[in-house]
Design a protein around this motif. Structure first.
Motif, PDB file in Angstrom:
ATOM      1  N   SER A  26      -7.674   5.271   5.012  1.00 14.20           N
ATOM      2  CA  SER A  26      -7.668   4.725   3.644  1.00 14.20           C
ATOM      3  C   SER A  26      -6.750   3.519   3.554  1.00 14.20           C
ATOM      4  O   SER A  26      -7.021   2.568   2.805  1.00 14.20           O
ATOM      5  CB  SER A  26      -7.189   5.769   2.638  1.00 14.20           C
ATOM      6  OG  SER A  26      -8.006   6.897   2.659  1.00 14.20           O
ATOM      7  N   VAL A  27      -5.675   3.548   4.310  1.00 12.97           N
ATOM      8  CA  VAL A  27      -4.751   2.400   4.334  1.00 12.97           C
ATOM      9  C   VAL A  27      -5.487   1.189   4.883  1.00 12.97           C
ATOM     10  O   VAL A  27      -5.475   0.105   4.286  1.00 12.97           O
ATOM     11  CB  VAL A  27      -3.514   2.708   5.225  1.00 12.97           C
ATOM     12  CG1 VAL A  27      -2.685   1.446   5.460  1.00 12.97           C
ATOM     13  CG2 VAL A  27      -2.651   3.794   4.583  1.00 12.97           C
ATOM     14  N   VAL A  43      -3.530   4.485  -2.424  1.00  8.29           N
ATOM     15  CA  VAL A  43      -4.581   5.000  -1.540  1.00  8.29           C
ATOM     16  C   VAL A  43      -4.513   6.521  -1.419  1.00  8.29           C
ATOM     17  O   VAL A  43      -3.546   7.150  -1.849  1.00  8.29           O
ATOM     18  CB  VAL A  43      -4.535   4.333  -0.138  1.00  8.29           C
ATOM     19  CG1 VAL A  43      -4.683   2.819  -0.255  1.00  8.29           C
ATOM     20  CG2 VAL A  43      -3.279   4.720   0.626  1.00  8.29           C
ATOM     21  N   ASP A  44      -5.543   7.058  -0.783  1.00 10.32           N
ATOM     22  CA  ASP A  44      -5.711   8.513  -0.708  1.00 10.32           C
ATOM     23  C   ASP A  44      -4.859   9.119   0.412  1.00 10.32           C
ATOM     24  O   ASP A  44      -4.349   8.420   1.291  1.00 10.32           O
ATOM     25  CB  ASP A  44      -7.189   8.841  -0.473  1.00 10.32           C
ATOM     26  CG  ASP A  44      -7.593  10.181  -1.081  1.00 10.32           C
ATOM     27  OD1 ASP A  44      -6.742  10.836  -1.706  1.00 10.32           O
ATOM     28  OD2 ASP A  44      -8.771  10.565  -0.931  1.00 10.32           O
ATOM     29  N   LYS A  69      -8.621   0.510   5.036  1.00  6.74           N
ATOM     30  CA  LYS A  69      -9.674   0.017   4.121  1.00  6.74           C
ATOM     31  C   LYS A  69      -9.091  -0.786   2.958  1.00  6.74           C
ATOM     32  O   LYS A  69      -9.769  -1.626   2.376  1.00  6.74           O
ATOM     33  CB  LYS A  69     -10.474   1.198   3.567  1.00  6.74           C
ATOM     34  CG  LYS A  69     -11.556   1.684   4.519  1.00  6.74           C
ATOM     35  CD  LYS A  69     -12.390   2.752   3.833  1.00  6.74           C
ATOM     36  CE  LYS A  69     -12.852   3.776   4.849  1.00  6.74           C
ATOM     37  NZ  LYS A  69     -12.770   5.153   4.375  1.00  6.74           N
ATOM     38  N   ALA A  70      -7.848  -0.502   2.588  1.00  3.85           N
ATOM     39  CA  ALA A  70      -7.264  -1.140   1.398  1.00  3.85           C
ATOM     40  C   ALA A  70      -6.555  -2.465   1.717  1.00  3.85           C
ATOM     41  O   ALA A  70      -6.069  -3.141   0.810  1.00  3.85           O
ATOM     42  CB  ALA A  70      -6.284  -0.176   0.737  1.00  3.85           C
ATOM     43  N   LEU A 109      -9.904   8.222  -4.266  1.00  4.04           N
ATOM     44  CA  LEU A 109      -8.716   9.078  -4.262  1.00  4.04           C
ATOM     45  C   LEU A 109      -9.112  10.550  -4.424  1.00  4.04           C
ATOM     46  O   LEU A 109      -8.427  11.313  -5.109  1.00  4.04           O
ATOM     47  CB  LEU A 109      -7.761   8.619  -5.367  1.00  4.04           C
ATOM     48  CG  LEU A 109      -7.196   7.205  -5.165  1.00  4.04           C
ATOM     49  CD1 LEU A 109      -6.662   6.619  -6.464  1.00  4.04           C
ATOM     50  CD2 LEU A 109      -6.097   7.205  -4.118  1.00  4.04           C
ATOM     51  N   ASN A 146     -10.831   2.053  -3.992  1.00  4.98           N
ATOM     52  CA  ASN A 146     -10.025   2.947  -3.168  1.00  4.98           C
ATOM     53  C   ASN A 146     -10.200   4.380  -3.667  1.00  4.98           C
ATOM     54  O   ASN A 146      -9.595   4.788  -4.650  1.00  4.98           O
ATOM     55  CB  ASN A 146      -8.549   2.544  -3.220  1.00  4.98           C
ATOM     56  CG  ASN A 146      -8.328   1.158  -2.659  1.00  4.98           C
ATOM     57  OD1 ASN A 146      -9.023   0.710  -1.754  1.00  4.98           O
ATOM     58  ND2 ASN A 146      -7.351   0.462  -3.224  1.00  4.98           N
ATOM     59  N   ILE A 154       0.843  -1.198   0.000  1.00  8.37           N
ATOM     60  CA  ILE A 154       0.000   0.000   0.000  1.00  8.37           C
ATOM     61  C   ILE A 154       0.880   1.251   0.000  1.00  8.37           C
ATOM     62  O   ILE A 154       1.780   1.386   0.837  1.00  8.37           O
ATOM     63  CB  ILE A 154      -0.939   0.002   1.222  1.00  8.37           C
ATOM     64  CG1 ILE A 154      -1.893  -1.201   1.127  1.00  8.37           C
ATOM     65  CG2 ILE A 154      -1.717   1.311   1.318  1.00  8.37           C
ATOM     66  CD1 ILE A 154      -2.766  -1.402   2.358  1.00  8.37           C
TER      67      ILE A 154
END
Ligand code: PLP
Length: 392
Positions: free
Chosen positions: A128-129, A115-116, A131-132, A348, A346, A92
Motif C-alpha cells: 500500500s505504501v 495508507v492501509d 502504491k501511494a 483502507l 488508497n 506516507i
C-alpha cells in the motif's frame, strides 16, 4: 475457564468488584529514585545534567545505536525528526495508528497520505505504501503497532528504491525484537515514547535514536529551541528537553525492561491459549523471529461466529468492571483533522475492519494471572449468553 454466572450486562454480579484498569505503569526502585532526587534537590541540577546523559547512554547501549536524544515526548521527537530532515510535500503514514503519528506531519505543514495496514500484523502494508508514492512523496513513517514490529526490511527497500526518508514511530518500541534485535537503528531515525502506558517510562518523555550524527545534532539543537548556544537560532526548534527527574525514572525503569517484556509475552500467550477456545476471536500475528513488546493486547471479533459485535462485547465487558479500549477507533482517516486528506484511491479496507472489530483488553507487566483469567471468564460467559445480550 469458567462460563458460569449471569453476565453483569444481564443483571449478574460483575466479575470485578471495582473497575479493573486497562493498564498501569510498572514502577520499581523507589528507594534509589528517592536517593537520587535528594541529591539533585540539594545540588539544584534538575535539568540539562548528568542523569539525562546517563539515560541516553544506557538507552544507546541497550538498543545498540550510535545516538540517542532524550525529549519530553515521542510526538515532539517525530516533529523534530521531520523538521530536521527538511521534508517537503507528502508523507506516507498508516491510518491504523495513534493520531500523534499524523500530528507530527501536520505540525510541519506536510501532507499526510494515509495508507492501509496488513490485516494480520496490523502494521503498515508495504505494498500500500508503494502504491501511494507520487512525485511529491518525501518520506514514510512506519509504526510498530501494539508492540508488533513493522515490516522494517520491506520499508527500507522501498525507501531506498524511491529515495525517500524513512522514519519510525517507535512509541511502542521498547521491548521489541525485530529479527532477533532491538529497534533503534532502522530507517533515518526512530522516536520512542516513555509515557506511562509504555513498557519503559519516565512519567512523560520520549527519545529519538539514529546512527546519523548530523541528524542527532539537529535533534539536540531542536529540543533546545534550535539554539546552538549563540542565542541566535539557526533553525526553529521546540522547548522539548527531558528533565533530570524524568531521566532518573528512566534509568530505573530500564533495569526492568527485559523482565517486564518477558512477563507480558507470557501473559499474552496465556490470553491466546484461553481465548482461542472461544469461536470468533482471533489475534494479531507476530511473525517468526520477532518479539512483540505487547504494549497492547488486541482481539479481533468476528461477529458472525462470536454472536456479538465488538461494540456489544465492549459494553458487556464494561458492565463486568473491565476497562477496555477501542484502539484505534475512529481510524486516523476518519478523524476531524484528517478526513480531508483521505484519498479514495488508497484503499483502507483492513484499517476499517480492524477499527470496527478489534478491542484491546487489559494487559500490563505486573498484571496478576488470576485477573487475566477473570477477564477470560468474563468473555467466556458473555459469549455463552450472546444471543440474549444481542437482544438488549
Ligand atoms: C503513545 C504514542 C505516541 C505518543 O507518545 P507521546 O510520548 O505521548 O508523545 C505516538 N505514537 C503512538 C503509536 C503511541 O502509541
Amino acid at each position: 475457564m469458567k462460563k458460569t454466572g449471569v453476565p453483569a450486562i444481564l443483571g449478574g454480579k460483575p466479575i470485578f468488584n471495582t473497575l479493573h484498569p486497562f493498564t498501569r505503569p510498572t514502577l520499581n526502585g523507589i528507594s534509589i529514585v528517592q536517593k537520587k532526587y535528594l541529591e539533585i534537590f540539594k545540588n539544584g541540577m534538575i535539568t540539562n545534567s548528568k542523569y539525562v546523559e546517563k539515560f541516553e547512554t544506557k538507552v544507546k547501549n541497550h538498543l545498540g545505536v550510535k545516538y540517542a536524544v532524550a525529549l519530553n515526548s515521542c510526538t515532539s521527537g517525530l516533529m523534530l525528526i521531520l523538521k530536521a530532515l527538511n521534508l517537503k510535500g507528502e508523507v506516507i503514514i498508516p491510518s491504523f495508528t495513534f493520531y500523534a503519528t499524523g500530528h507530527s506531519v501536520l505540525w510541519n505543514n506536510l501532507t499526510p497520505v494515509l495508507v492501509d495496514c496488513d490485516k494480520n500484523t496490523y502494521t503498515i502494508d508495504p505494498s500500500s505504501v508503494e502504491k501511494a508514492i507520487t512525485p511529491k512523496t518525501s518520506a514514510i513513517i512506519g509504526v510498530h503497532l501494539f508492540g508488533n514490529p513493522a515490516n522494517v526490511k520491506e520499508l527500507e527497500k522501498i525507501a531506498k528504491k524511491y529515495k525517500l526518508k524513512l522514519i519510525f514511530d517507535s512509541a511502542h518500541g521498547f521491548g521489541i525484537r525485530y529479527q532477533g534485535k532491538p529497534l533503534g537503528s532502522s530507517g533515518d531515525a526512530e522516536s520512542f515514547s516513555l509515557s506511562p502506558t509504555k513498557l519503559l517510562t519516565t512519567a512523560e518523555g520520549g527519545i529519538v535514536t539514529t546512527n546519523n550524527e548530523e541528524l542527532a545534532k539537529k535533534i539536540k539543537m531542536g529540543r533546545n529551541y534550535g539554539d546552538q548556544g549563540t542565542y541566535d537560532c539557526d533553525v526553529l526548534g521546540l522547548s522539548a528537553r527531558m528533565s533530570e527527574l524524568h531521566a532518573i525514572l528512566g534509568v530505573e525503569s530500564l533495569k526492568n525492561l527485559e523482565k517486564n517484556t518477558a512477563k507480558r509475552n507470557k501473559l499474552a500467550k496465556l490470553y491466546k491459549q484461553l481465548l482461542s477456545k472461544i469461536p470468533g476471536i482471533s489475534f494479531q500475528t507476530i511473525e517468526d523471529g520477532n518479539r512483540s513488546s505487547f504494549k497492547d493486547f488486541s482481539i479481533y471479533i468476528d461477529k458472525d461466529k462470536f454472536g456479538l459485535s465488538r461494540n456489544e462485547l465492549a459494553a458487556a465487558l464494561t458492565a463486568e468492571n473491565i476497562m477496555v479500549k477501542k484502539f484505534f477507533y475512529p481510524p486516523v482517516h476518519k478523524q476531524k483533522l484528517y478526513a480531508k486528506f483521505s484519498n479514495p484511491k488508497n484503499k483502507l479496507d483492513n484499517t476499517n475492519s480492524l477499527s470496527d472489530n478489534s478491542l484491546s483488553i487489559p494487559l500490563y507487566s505486573h498484571m496478576e494471572i488470576g485477573d487475566l483469567k477473570k477477564v477470560c471468564d468474563a468473555i467466556c460467559r458473555i459469549y455463552a449468553n450472546a444471543s440474549q445480550i444481542s437482544k438488549l
